[in-house]
Design a protein around this motif. Structure first.
Motif, PDB file in Angstrom:
ATOM      1  N   ILE A  18       0.840  -1.208   0.000  1.00 36.16           N
ATOM      2  CA  ILE A  18       0.000   0.000   0.000  1.00 36.16           C
ATOM      3  C   ILE A  18       0.865   1.244   0.000  1.00 36.16           C
ATOM      4  CG2 ILE A  18      -1.678   1.342   1.350  1.00 36.16           C
ATOM      5  CD1 ILE A  18      -2.878  -1.269   2.330  1.00 36.16           C
ATOM      6  N   TYR A  25       1.575   3.979  -3.235  1.00 39.70           N
ATOM      7  CA  TYR A  25       1.387   5.424  -3.116  1.00 39.70           C
ATOM      8  C   TYR A  25       2.665   6.165  -3.507  1.00 39.70           C
ATOM      9  CZ  TYR A  25       0.479  10.044  -1.230  1.00 39.70           C
ATOM     10  OH  TYR A  25       0.315  11.406  -1.107  1.00 39.70           O
ATOM     11  N   MET A  34      -3.502   0.800  -5.286  1.00 36.22           N
ATOM     12  CA  MET A  34      -3.584   1.112  -3.854  1.00 36.22           C
ATOM     13  C   MET A  34      -5.009   0.943  -3.334  1.00 36.22           C
ATOM     14  SD  MET A  34      -2.691   4.720  -1.997  1.00 36.22           S
ATOM     15  CE  MET A  34      -2.495   4.854  -0.213  1.00 36.22           C
TER      16      MET A  34
END
Length: 515
Positions: free
Chosen positions: A293, A297, A305
């Motif tokens: 995750i 990003y 994500m």
């Protein structure tokens, strides 16, 4: 697609390794909890929980910095900036050394005063409580110093290290339990002293592993004021959220002690053991998923994500609901089989805390996403502010004469409200679609729950209360949850992915059997 497939394979492999680790540790933990409760007795077990819990109140400092360290190391790995990664690691070690020193000062002043002046502990056991507290201080300092090394292992997604090192930890715990029956010394003091020594040894092992495998963990002194301030600033808002968490968890423990004494703390201690065992199922899955995750990003891949967040929340709910549902229905039977002594209120505590665990675990990916952005001021101030209401409201409820389990009803209600607040805030931070989250996560989870629970509940109230029937109901609970999780909870693509993994594991098992 190749990168996504590789990431999914890595997540699946790491999750599997962490589950093997978790199952091994959980079996030993449940066994040792039973033995320790019987060896120490209800009163000493309660003292162990409350005396050790005082220093845990100060761990919010470490929790805040731990999240900051995890985020910065994972972010730099995602950007593949190795020079900056080395700086981040060294700065995080410096910060954690300062935190450990601060915890020592705070623990030996404010914490010690609180132990002697505010806790309800029988005078004859105050000496033992003092040493339990002192070993807890040392234990906390060791855990704080270990954080940068553990964060590095997770960021590199080398979950096999946790699986292998856990074998040594489990064997040491079994050895401690065995020695507990042999010693003629005060069992409570002896037990906490050995646990402290074990924690120190495990810390050394993790340190050696990191220094051998990751170049950035070769520590040498450096002071980067700009990075130090940036990481502390990020941690500052995590501090608020961590403070709220420690305040309501240990705050409720202290409230129960103030109103009802150490026996109720023993009941909470048992409930926490069950909660900890269950939550490990989601923690292992999320530990394998969280670095992806943050890395997604870092490179600006918001679609991937968002999909990871949806998958994390939904799978976490389905997994914990499958495990928790039979535990909630058959709590009394399971506790009687597991423990020879079941403290009063334990059944109610366990049931309510499992519900709280499911709600909190679903929000785990939202917190990771917020931290990945680096903009957590509003998120932490709002969520932390809501959670801080748990203790004062619980205090009012207890003052009005409510039963001990009422504090966890308050906790459960506020957790649901906090979850809604989290969703509303994260929507604008990462452009998350609440419509998609509701339809892909919330709605599917609710349908699974509505379809899977009626039959086991009816059987629970209709069939006779015998051991064989209790086991049968537990099996039905798990079967119904798995059945509807697959047919209702999963999307078409998730079913295909799941079927491929099952076929792959089946073929590997055949190959292994034919060797």
């Amino acid at each position: 697609m190749t990168d996504i497939s590789a990431n999914n394979t890595r997540i699946a492999k790491n999750t599997l390794l962490l589950y093997f680790r978790m199952l091994f540790m959980m079996i030993v933990s449940l066994y040792t909890s039973r033995v320790v409760l019987n060896a120490l007795g209800v009163e000493d077990f309660g003292i162990y929980n409350i005396a050790g819990g005082i220093i845990t109140m100060f761990s919010f400092l470490n929790s805040a910095m731990s999240s900051s360290t995890q985020r910065y190391i994972t972010f730099e790995l995602g950007k593949e900036d190795h020079r900056q990664l080395h700086k981040v690691f060294r700065t995080s070690v410096n910060i954690h050394l300062l935190i450990a020193l601060f915890i020592l000062i705070l623990g030996e002043t404010v914490g010690l005063w609180f132990l002697y002046e505010k806790m309800i502990i029988p005078p004859a056991r105050m000496y033992a409580a003092f040493w339990v507290y002192q070993f807890s201080v040392i234990n906390m300092m060791v855990m704080i110093i270990s954080v940068p090394y553990n964060a590095t292992i997770i960021a590199h997604e080398k979950m096999s290290a946790f699986a292998y090192i856990s074998l040594a930890e489990v064997l040491l715990k079994l050895g401690i339990v065995y020695l507990l029956y042999l010693t003629q010394y005060d069992k409570l003091i002896f037990y906490t002293a050995l646990l402290c020594g074990m924690q120190l040894l495990i810390c050394i092992i993790y340190n050696c592993y990191c220094r051998h495998h990751f170049e950035e963990t070769c520590y040498d002194w450096i002071w980067d004021s700009k990075l130090f301030k940036e990481m502390i600033g990020f941690a500052g808002w995590n501090l608020w959220g961590g403070c709220a968490f420690i305040f309501f968890t240990q705050g409720l423990n202290i409230l129960l002690n103030m109103f009802f004494g150490p026996v109720v703390n023993a009941a909470r201690g048992v409930a926490v053991q069950v909660q900890g065992a269950v939550v490990q199922f989601s923690t292992n899955f999320q530990t394998a998923l969280n670095p992806q995750i943050t890395k997604s990003y870092a490179i600006g891949d918001f679609i991937y994500m968002h999909n990871l967040i949806f998958r994390s929340s939904k799978f976490t709910f389905l997994l914990l609901a499958t495990i928790s549902f039979p535990l909630i229905l058959e709590t009394d039977m399971i506790l009687r089989v597991w423990l020879k002594i079941v403290p009063d209120y334990t059944v109610a505590f366990v049931r309510l805390m499992l519900g709280i665990t499911i709600i909190d675990a679903m929000a785990g990916s939202l917190m990771v996403a917020a931290q990945a952005t680096g903009r957590i001021r509003f998120y932490q101030s709002m969520v932390g502010g809501v959670l801080l209401f748990i203790v004062p409201i619980s205090y009012i409820v207890l003052r009005l004469g409510a039963a001990p389990w009422s504090v966890f009803v308050v906790h459960f209600c506020i957790c649901i409200f906090a979850f809604i607040i989290r969703l509303l805030i994260i929507r604008s931070m990462i452009h998350l679609s609440l419509y998609r989250y509701f339809h892909q996560v919330v709605l599917r989870c609710l349908w699974v729950l509505l379809l899977a629970t009626p039959l086991p509940i009816v059987l629970f109230y209709v069939l006779p209360n015998t051991f064989v029937v209790n086991i049968f109901i537990c099996v039905i609970c798990v079967f119904m949850m798995l059945l509807f999780s697959y047919f209702v909870g999963l999307t078409v693509n998730e079913k295909v992915y799941f079927e491929k993994k099952v076929i792959f594991l089946k073929n590997r098992f055949k190959e292994f059997r034919n060797i």
